[in-house]
Design a protein around this motif. Structure first.
Motif, PDB file in Angstrom:
ATOM      1  N   LYS A   1      26.334  10.699  34.364  1.00  0.00           N
ATOM      2  CA  LYS A   1      26.026  10.593  35.784  1.00  0.00           C
ATOM      3  C   LYS A   1      26.383   9.179  36.226  1.00  0.00           C
ATOM      4  N   ILE A   2      27.363   9.081  37.125  1.00  0.00           N
ATOM      5  CA  ILE A   2      27.909   7.783  37.518  1.00  0.00           C
ATOM      6  C   ILE A   2      27.571   7.486  38.982  1.00  0.00           C
ATOM      7  N   GLY A   3      26.962   6.330  39.214  1.00  0.00           N
ATOM      8  CA  GLY A   3      26.781   5.857  40.580  1.00  0.00           C
ATOM      9  C   GLY A   3      27.985   5.011  40.963  1.00  0.00           C
ATOM     10  N   ILE A   4      28.527   5.234  42.155  1.00  0.00           N
ATOM     11  CA  ILE A   4      29.708   4.489  42.612  1.00  0.00           C
ATOM     12  C   ILE A   4      29.374   3.749  43.898  1.00  0.00           C
ATOM     13  N   GLU A   5      29.409   2.440  43.815  1.00  0.00           N
ATOM     14  CA  GLU A   5      29.198   1.589  44.985  1.00  0.00           C
ATOM     15  C   GLU A   5      30.572   1.137  45.474  1.00  0.00           C
ATOM     16  N   LEU A   6      30.857   1.404  46.737  1.00  0.00           N
ATOM     17  CA  LEU A   6      32.170   1.114  47.320  1.00  0.00           C
ATOM     18  C   LEU A   6      32.048  -0.024  48.327  1.00  0.00           C
ATOM     19  N   THR A   7      32.969  -0.988  48.251  1.00  0.00           N
ATOM     20  CA  THR A   7      32.970  -2.067  49.232  1.00  0.00           C
ATOM     21  C   THR A   7      34.402  -2.507  49.494  1.00  0.00           C
TER      22      THR A   7
END
Length: 265
Positions: A85-91
């Protein structure tokens, strides 16, 4: 029934991706439908759709990634990859802060010219137009804006540069009129590694507040090459990125036009 919130800018971005032939069409459409069916406010739906578009090139590098939660906030998305389970923070990293305001004015000018041409004859003028302007134009002044709109309108009608338009080229599009900036406007140079590192440090401070149920949390830093403010030609002092310290399990820098990916951590 017409939506209360306009998706015109999003549709334009989609069209530019189609031209570059990098769009993973089926998953993008599936994810956009899922966002539409969510309970988010229309403006939040627009933002989420735009973020997924920025991650399109990311999907080419990680084709087995499946997004499960598209509407969470911290991190921006939750996906699965190889039973993790991967959390992806985009900026997004802004390379030219001084260009941000000018680009906003320019996009409004483009939209007004598009409306004029579509009202006159959408079938005749449909296509994507890449424009280059005469130097030292003032895009913020309302009077100058009207002159620029008129120059764009006349240039597309006559199929040659006129007035404030220095150069124009056209690509096929089967639906509407889309106007954007030419890619070789010579405004773009290096992206300093320090800007990327500063962005990572800011995200590091927020890391403790992200969803702790994920197995890993990734940070994806995007240079949006469809944006004047984000474009670059090379990363300066790239070796400094090896010194990055962060609680994120993986950190990437992604250029979303050709899909170049730099593995920072």
């Amino acid at each position: 029934m017409k939506k209360a919130f306009s998706d015109e800018d999003l549709i334009k971005n989609l069209s530019l991706y189609y031209l570059n032939r990098h769009l993973k069409k089926k998953p993008i459409e599936k994810y956009h439908r899922a966002i539409d069916e969510s309970s988010l406010h229309d403006r939040e739906k627009y933002r989420k759709k735009s973020e997924i578009l920025l991650l399109n090139a990311f999907m080419h590098h990680f084709p087995r990634v499946q997004f499960e939660d598209l509407t969470c906030e911290s991190p921006d998305f939750i996906a699965t990859l190889d039973d993790k389970k991967i959390g992806i923070e985009l900026t997004e990293v802004i390379n030219h802060l001084e260009m941000k305001k000018m680009e906003s004015s320019l996009n409004k000018i483009f939209r007004q010219a598009e409306i004029l041409l579509e009202q006159e004859n959408t079938t005749k003028y449909r296509g994507v137009y890449f424009l280059e302007f005469q130097p030292n134009l003032k895009f913020h002044n309302p009077e100058d804006q009207q002159e620029i709109i008129l120059s764009i309108y006349k240039s597309i009608r006559r199929n040659r540069p006129t007035g404030h338009v220095r150069n124009i080229r056209k690509s096929f599009h089967r639906r509407n009129v889309f106007i954007t900036h030419e890619y070789n406007m010579n405004l773009f140079d290096e992206l300093c590694s320090a800007k990327i590192m500063e962005l990572i440090e800011k995200k590091n401070e927020k890391f403790p507040y992200y969803d702790s149920s994920v197995d890993e949390c990734w940070l994806v830093i995007v240079s949006d090459m469809n944006s004047l403010a984000s474009r670059y030609t090379f990363i300066r002092d790239k070796e400094q990125l090896r010194e990055v310290r962060s609680p994120f399990h993986k950190i990437f820098h992604l250029e979303n036009l050709c899909g170049n990916l730099t593995n920072i951590k």
